[in-house]
Design a protein around this motif. Structure first.
Motif, PDB file in Angstrom:
ATOM      1  N   UNK A 109      89.300 -78.345  -1.471  1.00  0.00           N
ATOM      2  CA  UNK A 109      89.976 -78.240  -2.547  1.00  0.00           C
ATOM      3  C   UNK A 109      89.400 -79.420  -3.398  1.00  0.00           C
ATOM      4  N   UNK A 110      89.247 -79.059  -4.831  1.00  0.00           N
ATOM      5  CA  UNK A 110      88.393 -79.775  -5.893  1.00  0.00           C
ATOM      6  C   UNK A 110      89.120 -80.580  -6.532  1.00  0.00           C
ATOM      7  N   UNK A 111      89.115 -81.919  -6.172  1.00  0.00           N
ATOM      8  CA  UNK A 111      89.971 -83.050  -6.553  1.00  0.00           C
ATOM      9  C   UNK A 111      89.268 -83.832  -7.521  1.00  0.00           C
ATOM     10  N   UNK A 112      89.353 -83.960  -8.946  1.00  0.00           N
ATOM     11  CA  UNK A 112      88.781 -84.706  -9.752  1.00  0.00           C
ATOM     12  C   UNK A 112      89.254 -86.346  -9.622  1.00  0.00           C
ATOM     13  N   UNK A 113      90.354 -86.430  -9.141  1.00  0.00           N
ATOM     14  CA  UNK A 113      91.063 -87.684  -9.033  1.00  0.00           C
ATOM     15  C   UNK A 113      90.660 -88.360  -7.590  1.00  0.00           C
ATOM     16  N   UNK A 114      89.939 -87.897  -6.936  1.00  0.00           N
ATOM     17  CA  UNK A 114      89.185 -88.593  -5.506  1.00  0.00           C
ATOM     18  C   UNK A 114      88.225 -89.278  -5.836  1.00  0.00           C
ATOM     19  N   UNK A 115      88.078 -90.529  -5.416  1.00  0.00           N
ATOM     20  CA  UNK A 115      86.807 -91.234  -5.621  1.00  0.00           C
ATOM     21  C   UNK A 115      86.022 -91.076  -4.338  1.00  0.00           C
ATOM     22  N   UNK A 116      86.299 -89.966  -3.484  1.00  0.00           N
ATOM     23  CA  UNK A 116      85.395 -89.843  -2.196  1.00  0.00           C
ATOM     24  C   UNK A 116      85.552 -88.243  -1.849  1.00  0.00           C
ATOM     25  N   UNK A 117      84.343 -87.754  -1.091  1.00  0.00           N
ATOM     26  CA  UNK A 117      84.251 -86.531  -0.628  1.00  0.00           C
ATOM     27  C   UNK A 117      84.763 -86.687   0.762  1.00  0.00           C
ATOM     28  N   UNK A 118      85.790 -85.856   1.123  1.00  0.00           N
ATOM     29  CA  UNK A 118      86.294 -86.133   2.156  1.00  0.00           C
ATOM     30  C   UNK A 118      86.435 -84.687   3.036  1.00  0.00           C
ATOM     31  N   UNK A 119      85.808 -85.044   4.609  1.00  0.00           N
ATOM     32  CA  UNK A 119      85.785 -83.905   5.439  1.00  0.00           C
ATOM     33  C   UNK A 119      86.717 -84.308   6.575  1.00  0.00           C
ATOM     34  N   UNK A 120      87.654 -83.438   6.768  1.00  0.00           N
ATOM     35  CA  UNK A 120      88.584 -83.613   7.908  1.00  0.00           C
ATOM     36  C   UNK A 120      87.840 -83.256   9.201  1.00  0.00           C
ATOM     37  N   UNK A 121      88.374 -84.147  10.197  1.00  0.00           N
ATOM     38  CA  UNK A 121      87.704 -84.222  11.466  1.00  0.00           C
ATOM     39  C   UNK A 121      87.975 -83.054  12.126  1.00  0.00           C
ATOM     40  N   UNK A 122      88.916 -82.282  11.981  1.00  0.00           N
ATOM     41  CA  UNK A 122      89.122 -80.920  12.693  1.00  0.00           C
ATOM     42  C   UNK A 122      87.965 -79.938  12.136  1.00  0.00           C
ATOM     43  N   UNK A 123      87.690 -80.023  10.832  1.00  0.00           N
ATOM     44  CA  UNK A 123      86.850 -79.027  10.234  1.00  0.00           C
ATOM     45  C   UNK A 123      85.319 -79.458  10.977  1.00  0.00           C
ATOM     46  N   UNK A 124      85.170 -80.890  10.897  1.00  0.00           N
ATOM     47  CA  UNK A 124      84.011 -81.455  11.320  1.00  0.00           C
ATOM     48  C   UNK A 124      83.628 -80.907  12.820  1.00  0.00           C
TER      49      UNK A 124
END
Length: 217
Positions: A109-124
């Motif tokens: 998901x592309x989120x211009x409102x997020x100040x961080x790049x997030x990787x969910x642990x399941x995908x990790x």
């Protein structure tokens, strides 16, 4: 009137100035607020967007944001044409597919409102990465859920958008969080700004400059 936006704007401006009140029979004009605002509501954010949790790092980040930088001499023009819209009436989130490390990852998901790049642990875990790839972090994500959460750790991974020849690869620092989600990754402002992305949720596309033209995803 519905399709002539320039005329619509001009008529609306005349209405605000009070010149067309006699023609307003079935519509009410929402009054514009007068005077200065009474209060200010600040943005809730967090993560590594300020560079670090130390005061020295935050001051350096603040100074860097106000420095004037010259524009590149040959910056390509990024536009979105009317013919690029497949379905104009939608409110869908902008979800793309990117390559992370050696895997093609969907549900990003592309989120211009997020100040961080997030990787969910399941995908990790499904990327085949181990705990040794994680680095401890002390900063929290505020406003990410109802309460602030502490990310598991961070990890730096290469991400690639699009395919040859109009592609771009950068190293991205992800905040790894262990929460259920419909997405695998959230791309926030840090990565979007680094690739100089222009986002259009209306066109369901992001575009970015490359050495050989404009790439998109």
């Amino acid at each position: 009137m519905e399709d002539c936006h320039d005329l619509w704007n001009q008529i609306e401006e005349l209405i605000w100035r009070g010149h067309l009140a006699c023609y307003l029979k079935s519509r009410e004009v929402t009054p514009r607020p007068r005077g200065p605002p009474e209060r200010q509501i600040d943005v809730i954010s967090g993560g590594l967007v300020a560079g670090d949790t130390s005061m020295t790092a935050r001051k350096a980040y603040t100074r860097s944001t106000v420095e004037k930088r010259p524009w590149p001499e040959h910056e390509p023009t990024i536009t979105f044409g009317a013919g690029e819209v497949e379905r104009s009436h939608h409110d869908d989130a902008l979800v793309i597919s990117v390559q992370i490390a050696n895997a093609q990852v969907k549900r990003v998901m592309v989120d211009t409102g997020s100040s961080a790049d997030v990787l969910y642990f399941d995908a990790f875990g499904r990327l085949g990465l181990t705990q040794e790839k994680l680095t401890p972090v002390t900063s929290a994500l505020t406003g990410f859920t109802v309460d602030s959460i502490s990310p598991l750790k961070t990890t730096m991974l290469p991400i690639t958008l699009r395919e040859e020849p109009r592609m771009k690869t950068i190293m991205t620092t992800f905040m790894v969080v262990d929460l259920p989600s419909a997405y695998n990754v959230i791309l926030g402002r840090p990565t979007l700004n680094r690739i100089q992305a222009v986002v259009s949720t209306y066109h369901r596309t992001i575009k970015f400059p490359t050495l050989v033209g404009i790439g998109e995803a």
